[in-house]
Design a protein around this motif. Structure first.
Motif, PDB file in Angstrom:
ATOM      1  N   PHE A  44       0.708  -1.096   0.188  1.00  0.00           N
ATOM      2  CA  PHE A  44      -0.198  -0.107   0.160  1.00  0.00           C
ATOM      3  C   PHE A  44       0.784   0.916   0.063  1.00  0.00           C
ATOM      4  O   PHE A  44       2.186   1.311   0.732  1.00  0.00           O
ATOM      5  CB  PHE A  44      -1.002  -0.333   1.003  1.00  0.00           C
ATOM      6  N   ILE A  45       0.388   2.205  -0.313  1.00  0.00           N
ATOM      7  CA  ILE A  45       0.981   3.582  -0.295  1.00  0.00           C
ATOM      8  C   ILE A  45       0.064   4.360   0.340  1.00  0.00           C
ATOM      9  O   ILE A  45      -1.236   4.812  -0.231  1.00  0.00           O
ATOM     10  CB  ILE A  45       1.760   3.774  -1.755  1.00  0.00           C
ATOM     11  N   LEU A  46       0.519   5.646   0.785  1.00  0.00           N
ATOM     12  CA  LEU A  46      -0.543   6.495   1.626  1.00  0.00           C
ATOM     13  C   LEU A  46      -0.188   6.911   1.709  1.00  0.00           C
ATOM     14  O   LEU A  46       1.459   7.479   2.684  1.00  0.00           O
ATOM     15  CB  LEU A  46      -1.506   5.533   2.800  1.00  0.00           C
ATOM     16  N   PRO A  47      -0.599   8.652   2.245  1.00  0.00           N
ATOM     17  CA  PRO A  47       0.103   9.422   3.088  1.00  0.00           C
ATOM     18  C   PRO A  47       0.621   9.631   3.656  1.00  0.00           C
ATOM     19  O   PRO A  47       0.176   8.965   4.503  1.00  0.00           O
ATOM     20  CB  PRO A  47      -1.411  10.697   2.976  1.00  0.00           C
ATOM     21  N   LYS A  48       1.962  10.271   4.120  1.00  0.00           N
ATOM     22  CA  LYS A  48       3.066  10.326   5.304  1.00  0.00           C
ATOM     23  C   LYS A  48       1.626  10.850   7.036  1.00  0.00           C
ATOM     24  O   LYS A  48       2.381  11.956   6.371  1.00  0.00           O
ATOM     25  CB  LYS A  48       3.760  10.601   5.145  1.00  0.00           C
ATOM     26  N   ASP A  49       1.494   9.577   7.722  1.00  0.00           N
ATOM     27  CA  ASP A  49       0.420  10.820   8.773  1.00  0.00           C
ATOM     28  C   ASP A  49      -0.289   9.637   9.376  1.00  0.00           C
ATOM     29  O   ASP A  49       0.335   8.197   8.977  1.00  0.00           O
ATOM     30  CB  ASP A  49      -0.797  11.484   8.435  1.00  0.00           C
ATOM     31  N   GLN A  50      -0.039   9.491  10.846  1.00  0.00           N
ATOM     32  CA  GLN A  50      -0.401   8.715  10.941  1.00  0.00           C
ATOM     33  C   GLN A  50      -1.386   8.232  11.565  1.00  0.00           C
ATOM     34  O   GLN A  50      -1.639   7.142  11.601  1.00  0.00           O
ATOM     35  CB  GLN A  50       0.274   9.370  12.775  1.00  0.00           C
ATOM     36  N   ASP A  51      -2.510   9.305  11.152  1.00  0.00           N
ATOM     37  CA  ASP A  51      -3.798   8.338  10.856  1.00  0.00           C
ATOM     38  C   ASP A  51      -3.717   7.125  10.161  1.00  0.00           C
ATOM     39  O   ASP A  51      -5.287   6.206  10.253  1.00  0.00           O
ATOM     40  CB  ASP A  51      -4.800   9.901  10.533  1.00  0.00           C
ATOM     41  N   ASP A  68       6.504  -3.702   7.025  1.00  0.00           N
ATOM     42  CA  ASP A  68       7.155  -2.947   6.546  1.00  0.00           C
ATOM     43  C   ASP A  68       7.340  -1.877   6.487  1.00  0.00           C
ATOM     44  O   ASP A  68       6.251  -1.498   5.462  1.00  0.00           O
ATOM     45  CB  ASP A  68       8.073  -3.510   5.852  1.00  0.00           C
ATOM     46  N   PHE A  69       7.643  -0.818   6.774  1.00  0.00           N
ATOM     47  CA  PHE A  69       7.476   0.810   5.878  1.00  0.00           C
ATOM     48  C   PHE A  69       9.024   1.471   5.461  1.00  0.00           C
ATOM     49  O   PHE A  69      10.558   0.574   5.579  1.00  0.00           O
ATOM     50  CB  PHE A  69       7.784   1.936   6.932  1.00  0.00           C
ATOM     51  N   LYS A  70       8.126   2.598   4.578  1.00  0.00           N
ATOM     52  CA  LYS A  70       9.594   2.843   3.329  1.00  0.00           C
ATOM     53  C   LYS A  70       8.867   4.254   3.405  1.00  0.00           C
ATOM     54  O   LYS A  70       8.136   4.934   2.286  1.00  0.00           O
ATOM     55  CB  LYS A  70       9.899   2.144   2.460  1.00  0.00           C
ATOM     56  N   ASP A  71       9.984   5.253   3.455  1.00  0.00           N
ATOM     57  CA  ASP A  71       9.343   7.046   3.304  1.00  0.00           C
ATOM     58  C   ASP A  71       9.719   6.913   2.019  1.00  0.00           C
ATOM     59  O   ASP A  71      10.848   6.826   1.645  1.00  0.00           O
ATOM     60  CB  ASP A  71       9.850   7.989   4.027  1.00  0.00           C
ATOM     61  N   SER A  72       8.845   7.828   0.905  1.00  0.00           N
ATOM     62  CA  SER A  72       9.161   8.352  -0.240  1.00  0.00           C
ATOM     63  C   SER A  72      10.599   9.186   0.029  1.00  0.00           C
ATOM     64  O   SER A  72      10.761  10.099   0.786  1.00  0.00           O
ATOM     65  CB  SER A  72       8.310   9.264  -1.271  1.00  0.00           C
ATOM     66  N   LYS A  73      11.069   9.611  -1.479  1.00  0.00           N
ATOM     67  CA  LYS A  73      12.017  10.417  -1.410  1.00  0.00           C
ATOM     68  C   LYS A  73      11.764  11.809  -0.709  1.00  0.00           C
ATOM     69  O   LYS A  73      12.175  12.398  -0.347  1.00  0.00           O
ATOM     70  CB  LYS A  73      12.715  10.542  -2.438  1.00  0.00           C
ATOM     71  N   THR A  74      10.409  12.441  -1.300  1.00  0.00           N
ATOM     72  CA  THR A  74      10.116  13.544  -0.743  1.00  0.00           C
ATOM     73  C   THR A  74       9.155  13.945   0.556  1.00  0.00           C
ATOM     74  O   THR A  74       9.400  14.747   1.113  1.00  0.00           O
ATOM     75  CB  THR A  74       8.770  13.871  -1.739  1.00  0.00           C
ATOM     76  N   GLY A  75       9.208  12.768   0.565  1.00  0.00           N
ATOM     77  CA  GLY A  75       9.038  12.496   2.997  1.00  0.00           C
ATOM     78  C   GLY A  75       7.605  12.687   2.838  1.00  0.00           C
ATOM     79  O   GLY A  75       6.382  13.006   3.574  1.00  0.00           O
TER      80      GLY A  75
END
Length: 108
Positions: A44-51, A68-75
């Motif tokens: 899954f890809i989702l906006p980076k926020d805790q909710d 397992d998590f990986k942030d996008s280059k832009t964050g």
């Protein structure tokens, strides 16, 4: 890697012309290509926020899911890989349908 994993099921069940047909076809392909029970990988890809993360985590509550998590280059986004031992194709689809209810999540 089986080709069904490349099916884009973003916006299902709310999107698409006939989500029921999509899931029936997806189930048939899973049953043809896989032997259950098995470890299954969701992405899954989702906006980076805790909710958003909390909502996805709740979908997999009471399971032995590994995240397992990986942030996008832009964050701005986070990709989440969820590994879960599933008993059958119906269980695979159940979790996809539950995650599809979360706004802003892209399923791969």
């Amino acid at each position: 890697m089986a080709d069904y994993k490349n099916i884009n099921i973003q916006d299902i069940p709310d999107g698409g012309e006939n989500p029921k047909d999509f899931y029936e076809s997806f189930k048939e392909r899973l049953e043809d290509l896989e032997t259950f029970p098995k470890d299954y990988t969701y992405k899954f890809i989702l906006p980076k926020d805790q909710d958003h993360f909390n909502q996805i985590q709740r979908v997999f509550d009471d399971t032995d899911a590994r995240f397992d998590f990986k942030d996008s280059k832009t964050g701005k986004y986070t990709s989440i890989t969820v590994n879960l031992n599933v008993k059958d194709a119906d269980q695979v689809i159940y979790f996809y349908k539950e995650v599809a209810k979360i706004k802003g999540v892209i399923m791969l």
